[in-house]
Design a protein around this motif. Structure first.
Motif, PDB file in Angstrom:
ATOM      1  N   ALA A 194       0.832  -1.134  -0.071  1.00 38.98           N
ATOM      2  CA  ALA A 194      -0.060   0.106  -0.047  1.00 38.98           C
ATOM      3  C   ALA A 194       0.892   1.232   0.033  1.00 38.98           C
ATOM      4  CB  ALA A 194      -0.936   0.074   1.265  1.00 38.98           C
ATOM      5  N   PRO A 195       0.598   2.123  -0.874  1.00 36.81           N
ATOM      6  CA  PRO A 195       1.456   3.473  -0.822  1.00 36.81           C
ATOM      7  C   PRO A 195       0.726   4.476   0.019  1.00 36.81           C
ATOM      8  CG  PRO A 195      -0.256   3.486  -2.639  1.00 36.81           C
ATOM      9  CD  PRO A 195      -0.323   2.049  -1.932  1.00 36.81           C
ATOM     10  N   GLY A 196      -0.371   4.216   0.921  1.00 32.76           N
ATOM     11  CA  GLY A 196      -0.793   5.160   1.574  1.00 32.76           C
ATOM     12  C   GLY A 196      -1.247   4.376   3.001  1.00 32.76           C
ATOM     13  N   LEU A 197      -2.286   5.088   3.686  1.00 31.05           N
ATOM     14  CA  LEU A 197      -2.563   4.514   4.877  1.00 31.05           C
ATOM     15  C   LEU A 197      -3.341   3.247   5.015  1.00 31.05           C
ATOM     16  CD1 LEU A 197      -2.903   4.961   7.956  1.00 31.05           C
ATOM     17  CD2 LEU A 197      -4.947   6.458   7.346  1.00 31.05           C
ATOM     18  N   VAL A 198      -2.898   2.350   5.617  1.00 29.53           N
ATOM     19  CA  VAL A 198      -3.827   1.027   5.990  1.00 29.53           C
ATOM     20  C   VAL A 198      -4.736   1.049   7.162  1.00 29.53           C
ATOM     21  CG1 VAL A 198      -3.506  -1.326   6.241  1.00 29.53           C
ATOM     22  CG2 VAL A 198      -2.027  -0.289   4.963  1.00 29.53           C
ATOM     23  N   VAL A 199      -5.980   0.802   7.181  1.00 29.65           N
ATOM     24  CA  VAL A 199      -6.861   0.918   8.226  1.00 29.65           C
ATOM     25  C   VAL A 199      -7.526  -0.380   8.451  1.00 29.65           C
ATOM     26  CG1 VAL A 199      -9.046   1.865   8.964  1.00 29.65           C
ATOM     27  CG2 VAL A 199      -7.466   3.186   7.693  1.00 29.65           C
ATOM     28  N   VAL A 200      -7.242  -1.173   9.656  1.00 27.43           N
ATOM     29  CA  VAL A 200      -7.651  -2.366   9.795  1.00 27.43           C
ATOM     30  C   VAL A 200      -8.715  -2.206  10.971  1.00 27.43           C
ATOM     31  CG1 VAL A 200      -7.257  -4.896  10.979  1.00 27.43           C
ATOM     32  CG2 VAL A 200      -5.423  -3.567   9.260  1.00 27.43           C
ATOM     33  N   ASP A 201      -9.970  -2.360  10.422  1.00 22.50           N
ATOM     34  CA  ASP A 201     -11.272  -2.294  11.455  1.00 22.50           C
ATOM     35  C   ASP A 201     -11.463  -3.413  12.423  1.00 22.50           C
ATOM     36  OD1 ASP A 201     -13.759  -2.218  12.517  1.00 22.50           O
ATOM     37  OD2 ASP A 201     -14.479  -0.979  10.568  1.00 22.50           O
ATOM     38  N   GLU A 202     -11.236  -3.520  13.457  1.00 23.26           N
ATOM     39  CA  GLU A 202     -11.299  -4.626  14.395  1.00 23.26           C
ATOM     40  C   GLU A 202     -12.437  -4.519  15.284  1.00 23.26           C
ATOM     41  OE1 GLU A 202      -6.770  -6.639  14.368  1.00 23.26           O
ATOM     42  OE2 GLU A 202      -7.480  -5.528  16.319  1.00 23.26           O
ATOM     43  N   ALA A 203     -13.657  -4.066  14.773  1.00 23.77           N
ATOM     44  CA  ALA A 203     -14.831  -3.691  15.772  1.00 23.77           C
ATOM     45  C   ALA A 203     -15.173  -5.166  16.534  1.00 23.77           C
ATOM     46  CB  ALA A 203     -16.022  -3.466  14.914  1.00 23.77           C
ATOM     47  N   TYR A 204     -14.839  -6.351  15.812  1.00 20.84           N
ATOM     48  CA  TYR A 204     -15.036  -7.849  16.469  1.00 20.84           C
ATOM     49  C   TYR A 204     -13.902  -8.520  16.918  1.00 20.84           C
ATOM     50  CZ  TYR A 204     -19.390  -6.531  13.989  1.00 20.84           C
ATOM     51  OH  TYR A 204     -20.431  -5.856  13.398  1.00 20.84           O
ATOM     52  N   ALA A 205     -12.719  -7.921  17.072  1.00 17.61           N
ATOM     53  CA  ALA A 205     -11.514  -8.524  17.405  1.00 17.61           C
ATOM     54  C   ALA A 205     -11.337  -9.097  18.567  1.00 17.61           C
ATOM     55  CB  ALA A 205     -10.189  -7.144  17.332  1.00 17.61           C
ATOM     56  N   GLN A 206     -12.092  -9.088  19.624  1.00 16.58           N
ATOM     57  CA  GLN A 206     -12.071 -10.033  20.628  1.00 16.58           C
ATOM     58  C   GLN A 206     -12.504 -11.370  20.648  1.00 16.58           C
ATOM     59  OE1 GLN A 206     -13.010  -6.650  20.637  1.00 16.58           O
ATOM     60  NE2 GLN A 206     -12.355  -5.647  22.716  1.00 16.58           N
ATOM     61  N   PHE A 207     -13.252 -11.442  19.562  1.00 15.97           N
ATOM     62  CA  PHE A 207     -14.037 -12.633  19.296  1.00 15.97           C
ATOM     63  C   PHE A 207     -13.132 -13.452  18.556  1.00 15.97           C
ATOM     64  CE2 PHE A 207     -17.772  -9.824  19.680  1.00 15.97           C
ATOM     65  CZ  PHE A 207     -18.253 -10.303  20.883  1.00 15.97           C
ATOM     66  N   ALA A 208     -11.826 -12.818  17.851  1.00 15.63           N
ATOM     67  CA  ALA A 208     -11.120 -13.768  16.754  1.00 15.63           C
ATOM     68  C   ALA A 208      -9.864 -14.274  17.681  1.00 15.63           C
ATOM     69  CB  ALA A 208     -10.809 -12.636  15.831  1.00 15.63           C
ATOM     70  N   ASP A 209      -8.846 -14.669  17.097  1.00 17.99           N
ATOM     71  CA  ASP A 209      -7.829 -15.264  17.428  1.00 17.99           C
ATOM     72  C   ASP A 209      -6.427 -14.553  17.382  1.00 17.99           C
ATOM     73  OD1 ASP A 209      -7.459 -15.920  14.799  1.00 17.99           O
ATOM     74  OD2 ASP A 209      -7.396 -18.019  15.188  1.00 17.99           O
ATOM     75  N   TRP A 210      -6.632 -13.622  16.567  1.00 19.67           N
ATOM     76  CA  TRP A 210      -5.208 -12.464  16.578  1.00 19.67           C
ATOM     77  C   TRP A 210      -5.688 -11.013  16.148  1.00 19.67           C
ATOM     78  CZ3 TRP A 210      -2.373  -9.593  12.855  1.00 19.67           C
ATOM     79  CH2 TRP A 210      -3.144  -9.643  11.495  1.00 19.67           C
ATOM     80  N   THR A 211      -4.628 -10.157  16.507  1.00 18.05           N
ATOM     81  CA  THR A 211      -4.965  -8.846  16.539  1.00 18.05           C
ATOM     82  C   THR A 211      -3.811  -8.156  15.407  1.00 18.05           C
ATOM     83  OG1 THR A 211      -5.426  -6.682  17.225  1.00 18.05           O
ATOM     84  CG2 THR A 211      -4.100  -8.154  18.688  1.00 18.05           C
TER      85      THR A 211
END
Length: 370
Positions: free
Chosen positions: A175-192
């Motif tokens: 990516a040449p610009g900004l990367v936005v990782v939306d983790e609204a549900y992150a606590q239900f997953a196995d990595w962040t």
């Protein structure tokens, strides 16, 4: 009547069906409230609020509490009214007219919606049939369009799929610009992706208090990113945008991590039960790392299944009319009793649909042809 901006005429607002039902499983809220101790603590502090004074403009106490929970500096934390305002602030600062924002569809609708509202051009990468993201497609979108901002949602909404760590790393590499990782549900997953945030990487991770913290009614979200990026966001955010009560509630919620962890464990267990029972009914189930399950009632009309559930006072999300989600439905994980009622109602609807098809096979076929 004064006409709206030309570039907004074709847009529609965000919609979710509002129906009076007994079991509501369509908006990915927490099925249970926060603990009583949290309510009491908030009430005690709110009783001392100096209502004639503006809130802390920097929301420093809340930012410090969030920073401590993630092991980062408070200067790396930005807070706003729900994660949607966080996203809007990022796009006001880094998108806009003449700039490009990339998404990979299907994904959270508000990424493209807010980007277009800021005047940016949106380009959409395509996911595979199973909703996974092909590395070649990621490279194509980034190389061909050179986006200023690229979104990746993990776990993805509405599919529930957790993006692998190497997919996020690929975005950071290309990516040449900004990367936005939306983790609204992150606590239900196995990595962040939070572990990838540092001062030298153009990466932000967004979170919300609405899901695991049982605070959808408060509308509170935040991001963690480089300090230089957070400082830029202060240029576009409105002054005193986060009220005092919200700052108190967010800060106090972080004291109840064990309660949050217990809620997450219960939801993950129920998510597994729902997925297993949907598969037992012969439906296509998309693997989920969130607090919802996307499924396809193969052999049945998705819209008709949704209506049949509403008729039985159960509301889920009808995604069948969305691009790339033909015949798909999404159910939020509720309480065990709510989930059982949903599964029972769904079994009834599917049985009735099958019986109707057997009674009127020619009519069904004709309808399908049209």
């Amino acid at each position: 009547m004064i006409p709206v901006r030309d570039d907004l005429r074709a847009l529609e607002g965000y919609h979710s069906a509002q129906v009076d039902v007994r079991v509501r499983l369509n908006t990915n809220e927490s099925p249970t409230p926060p603990p009583d101790a949290f309510r009491e603590a908030v009430a005690a502090e709110v009783s001392k609020v100096e209502w004639h004074r503006y809130p802390d403009r920097a929301a420093m106490a809340l930012r410090v509490a969030i920073a401590e929970s993630h092991g980062v500096d408070a200067a790396q934390v930005f807070v706003a009214n729900g994660s949607n305002e966080v996203l809007q602030t990022v796009l006001l600062a880094y998108a806009g007219p003449g700039r490009v924002v990339a998404t990979f569809e299907p994904t959270y609708q508000m990424h493209a919606q807010i980007a277009r509202i800021t005047g940016a051009t949106v380009v959409e990468g395509e996911r595979a049939e199973d909703f996974t993201l092909d590395p070649a497609e990621v490279e194509r979108v980034l190389t061909e369009h050179q986006p200023h901002v690229v979104f990746l949602t993990s776990p993805n909404n509405p599919t529930g799929l957790v993006e692998p760590a190497d997919r996020v790393q690929q975005l950071l590499d290309f990516a040449p610009g900004l990367v936005v990782v939306d983790e609204a549900y992150a606590q239900f997953a196995d990595w962040t992706a939070l572990d990838l945030v540092d001062e030298d990487t153009p990466l932000v991770v967004t979170r919300t208090f609405s899901k695991t913290w049982s605070m959808a009614g408060a509308r509170l979200g935040y991001l963690v990113g480089p300090t230089w990026l957070v400082a830029e966001l202060e240029k576009v955010v409105l002054p005193y945008h986060l009220d005092t009560v919200k700052q108190i509630a967010g800060r106090l919620a972080l004291r109840y991590v064990e309660d949050m962890d217990d809620r997450v464990a219960q939801i993950v267990a129920e998510r597994g039960r729902i997925s297993s029972e949907l598969e037992a009914l012969g439906l296509t189930v998309i693997p989920s790392g969130a607090n919802f399950v996307l499924f396809r009632p193969d052999g049945h009309d998705g819209r008709a299944v949704w209506q049949g559930l509403v008729d039985r006072s159960v509301l889920i999300r009808d995604c069948s009319g969305w691009p790339r989600l033909a015949n798909c439905l999404r159910v939020t994980v509720g309480t065990r009793d709510e989930n059982s009622e949903f599964l029972s109602a769904l079994s009834d609807v599917l049985s009735a649909s099958t019986a109707d098809f057997r009674s009127h096979p020619q009519t069904e076929q004709n309808g399908a042809d049209r």
